[in-house]
Design a protein around this motif. Structure first.
Motif: not given
Length: 173
Positions: A80-85, A120-125, A135-138, A144-148
């Motif tokens: 449901v979310g991501v936290i970076s350093d 607002k997660l942007i994820s990929v399969g 390209m999504l990260m750029h 990062c993008v979670p892989v789901v």
């Protein structure tokens, strides 16, 4: 040479940027390898997982012990979310651990994951092309993008480090 002020992002030509889907300018076998490789071939399977109420102090310790720079916030089995350093650095007082540390500085470590995470997660399969994830990260200025998978379970994470290692492997040999 362009000089930019601190904190400003470089201008991106939205019409010609690779981040918006313009074909990659690589010829021959390298292009085929680069475009056909999947996220599953380049991602990190081990993921730091935390829950919504994990304190920043514990997140910092998990980053130190694992060497990772991202943690996925999981609720009911789904990311449901991501936290970076960098998220942590933005929310922790710079005086923590210093001689001038005060109680109010130390209390910044008690904030919870849900207070500092990116929602607002942007994820990929896992079967998505690795170049698409890069390209999504750029495009979205994320690291990062979670892989789901199809069941909505997080099976890994694709970071900028994975993208660089992947590109170096494909283009270098």
């Amino acid at each position: 040479m362009r000089v930019m002020r601190a904190g400003r992002r470089p201008a991106v030509d939205r019409e010609t940027s690779a981040a918006v889907g313009v074909p990659i300018d690589i010829e021959g076998p390298a292009r085929r390898c680069f475009v056909l490789r999947t996220v599953a071939q380049a991602m990190t399977e081990e993921v730091v997982r935390i829950d919504m109420d994990t304190r920043i102090e514990e997140i910092i310790e998990r980053f130190r012990s694992t060497g990772f720079r991202h943690a996925l916030v999981i609720e009911e089995g789904a990311a449901v979310g991501v936290i970076s350093d960098r998220d942590v650095l933005r929310h922790v007082s710079p005086f923590v651990g210093k001689m001038g540390e005060r109680n109010m500085d130390r209390t910044t470590l008690t904030r919870r994951a849900h207070q500092v995470m990116t929602r607002k997660l942007i994820s990929v399969g896992p079967d998505s092309p690795a170049v698409e994830a890069a390209m999504l990260m750029h495009k979205h200025y994320i690291s990062c993008v979670p892989v789901v998978n199809a069941d909505g379970e997080c099976v890994g994470i694709f970071t900028w480090r994975n993208a660089i290692a992947f590109a170096a492997d494909v283009l270098g040999g």
